[in-house]
Design a protein around this motif. Structure first.
Motif, PDB file in Angstrom:
ATOM      1  N   UNK A   1       0.800  -1.224   0.000  1.00 13.42           N
ATOM      2  CA  UNK A   1       0.000   0.000   0.000  1.00 13.42           C
ATOM      3  C   UNK A   1       0.836   1.278   0.000  1.00 13.42           C
ATOM      4  N   UNK A   2       2.115   1.171   0.282  1.00 13.60           N
ATOM      5  CA  UNK A   2       2.967   2.363   0.259  1.00 13.60           C
ATOM      6  C   UNK A   2       3.758   2.481  -1.043  1.00 13.60           C
ATOM      7  N   UNK A   3       3.516   1.583  -1.975  1.00 10.83           N
ATOM      8  CA  UNK A   3       4.176   1.691  -3.281  1.00 10.83           C
ATOM      9  C   UNK A   3       3.616   2.881  -4.052  1.00 10.83           C
ATOM     10  N   UNK A   4       4.431   3.480  -4.897  1.00  2.34           N
ATOM     11  CA  UNK A   4       3.954   4.638  -5.681  1.00  2.34           C
ATOM     12  C   UNK A   4       2.715   4.333  -6.525  1.00  2.34           C
ATOM     13  N   UNK A   5       2.583   3.123  -7.051  1.00  2.00           N
ATOM     14  CA  UNK A   5       1.418   2.815  -7.879  1.00  2.00           C
ATOM     15  C   UNK A   5       0.122   2.748  -7.065  1.00  2.00           C
ATOM     16  N   UNK A   6       0.223   2.665  -5.750  1.00  2.00           N
ATOM     17  CA  UNK A   6      -0.955   2.669  -4.894  1.00  2.00           C
ATOM     18  C   UNK A   6      -1.308   4.067  -4.405  1.00  2.00           C
ATOM     19  N   UNK A   7      -0.443   5.039  -4.610  1.00  2.00           N
ATOM     20  CA  UNK A   7      -0.672   6.393  -4.091  1.00  2.00           C
ATOM     21  C   UNK A   7      -2.002   6.991  -4.558  1.00  2.00           C
ATOM     22  N   UNK A   8      -2.407   6.843  -5.832  1.00  2.00           N
ATOM     23  CA  UNK A   8      -3.707   7.412  -6.221  1.00  2.00           C
ATOM     24  C   UNK A   8      -4.876   6.830  -5.421  1.00  2.00           C
ATOM     25  N   UNK A   9      -4.848   5.521  -5.122  1.00  2.00           N
ATOM     26  CA  UNK A   9      -5.919   4.924  -4.340  1.00  2.00           C
ATOM     27  C   UNK A   9      -5.854   5.395  -2.890  1.00  2.00           C
ATOM     28  N   UNK A  10      -4.637   5.527  -2.368  1.00  2.00           N
ATOM     29  CA  UNK A  10      -4.469   6.029  -1.004  1.00  2.00           C
ATOM     30  C   UNK A  10      -5.005   7.448  -0.901  1.00  2.00           C
ATOM     31  N   UNK A  11      -4.651   8.281  -1.854  1.00  2.00           N
ATOM     32  CA  UNK A  11      -5.152   9.661  -1.863  1.00  2.00           C
ATOM     33  C   UNK A  11      -6.676   9.700  -1.946  1.00  2.00           C
ATOM     34  N   UNK A  12      -7.245   8.851  -2.796  1.00  2.00           N
ATOM     35  CA  UNK A  12      -8.699   8.793  -2.935  1.00  2.00           C
ATOM     36  C   UNK A  12      -9.342   8.368  -1.611  1.00  2.00           C
ATOM     37  N   UNK A  13      -8.759   7.378  -0.939  1.00  2.00           N
ATOM     38  CA  UNK A  13      -9.310   6.920   0.333  1.00  2.00           C
ATOM     39  C   UNK A  13      -9.317   8.048   1.358  1.00  2.00           C
ATOM     40  N   UNK A  14      -8.200   8.757   1.486  1.00  2.00           N
ATOM     41  CA  UNK A  14      -8.157   9.817   2.479  1.00  2.00           C
ATOM     42  C   UNK A  14      -9.065  10.994   2.096  1.00  2.00           C
ATOM     43  N   UNK A  15      -9.295  11.181   0.816  1.00  2.00           N
ATOM     44  CA  UNK A  15     -10.266  12.199   0.393  1.00  2.00           C
ATOM     45  C   UNK A  15     -11.684  11.785   0.809  1.00  2.00           C
ATOM     46  N   UNK A  16     -12.012  10.509   0.622  1.00  2.00           N
ATOM     47  CA  UNK A  16     -13.319  10.003   1.042  1.00  2.00           C
ATOM     48  C   UNK A  16     -13.487  10.178   2.554  1.00  2.00           C
ATOM     49  N   UNK A  17     -12.455   9.807   3.307  1.00  2.00           N
ATOM     50  CA  UNK A  17     -12.516   9.917   4.765  1.00  2.00           C
ATOM     51  C   UNK A  17     -12.699  11.374   5.183  1.00  2.00           C
ATOM     52  N   UNK A  18     -11.975  12.287   4.552  1.00  2.00           N
ATOM     53  CA  UNK A  18     -12.108  13.703   4.881  1.00  2.00           C
ATOM     54  C   UNK A  18     -13.503  14.228   4.599  1.00  2.00           C
TER      55      UNK A  18
END
Length: 159
Positions: free
Chosen positions: A88-105
């Motif tokens: 989950x900390x790989x660069x290719x996962x960053x867009x999904x991570x960003x999307x998740x934290x946007x949803x949470x916010x």
């Protein structure tokens, strides 16, 4: 589900991963899916349902990707957490991570439909984690999820 509805949902899901959630009206989502806003309403009933279904498609895709990368063998919680952290900390996962934290916010601010969608996504990942833990540690699935999310948040902010 019709092929057209699935195609629209997949196009919107890809668009959300690439651009995030904010600032997208129904017309922008229609453009991303190469259709009209009327067709989106026809197939999904509302923008909220389109977003929910598209985001759950993202979750399904991520779960399948994790299954491919980590396999289906049940593991101890500490081992699974370490493996998930690496993936989950790989660069290719960053867009999904960003999307998740946007949803949470957005969910934290009470913006519809993100609070119920955030719960649905969290529940899906907690269930996925539980299905990959040894029986004696399945009850720790929510803790593993929380630890992983904390690690992802620290990575996103550069810590």
């Amino acid at each position: 589900m019709t092929d057209r509805k699935h195609t629209i949902r997949a196009a919107v899901a890809a668009h959300l991963i690439e651009t995030g959630l904010t600032g997208h009206g129904i017309r922008a989502l229609a453009r991303a899916a190469n259709t009209s806003d009327r067709m989106l309403i026809y197939y999904f009933g509302s923008k909220e349902e389109l977003l929910r279904e598209s985001l759950m498609l993202v979750v399904k895709g991520l779960s399948m990707q994790l299954d491919q990368e980590l396999g289906n063998e049940r593991q101890r919680s500490a081992d699974l957490l370490e493996k998930l952290t690496v993936v989950c900390q790989r660069p290719d996962w960053r867009p999904m991570t960003n999307l998740w934290f946007e949803i949470v916010g957005l969910a934290a601010r009470g913006n519809a439909p993100y609070q119920p969608v955030a719960c649905e996504i969290a529940d899906a990942f907690i269930d996925w984690i539980a299905s990959h833990l040894i029986d004696a540690e399945r009850h720790q699935a929510a803790d593993v999820f929380a630890h992983l999310e904390g690690r992802m948040l620290l990575a996103v902010i550069g810590r």
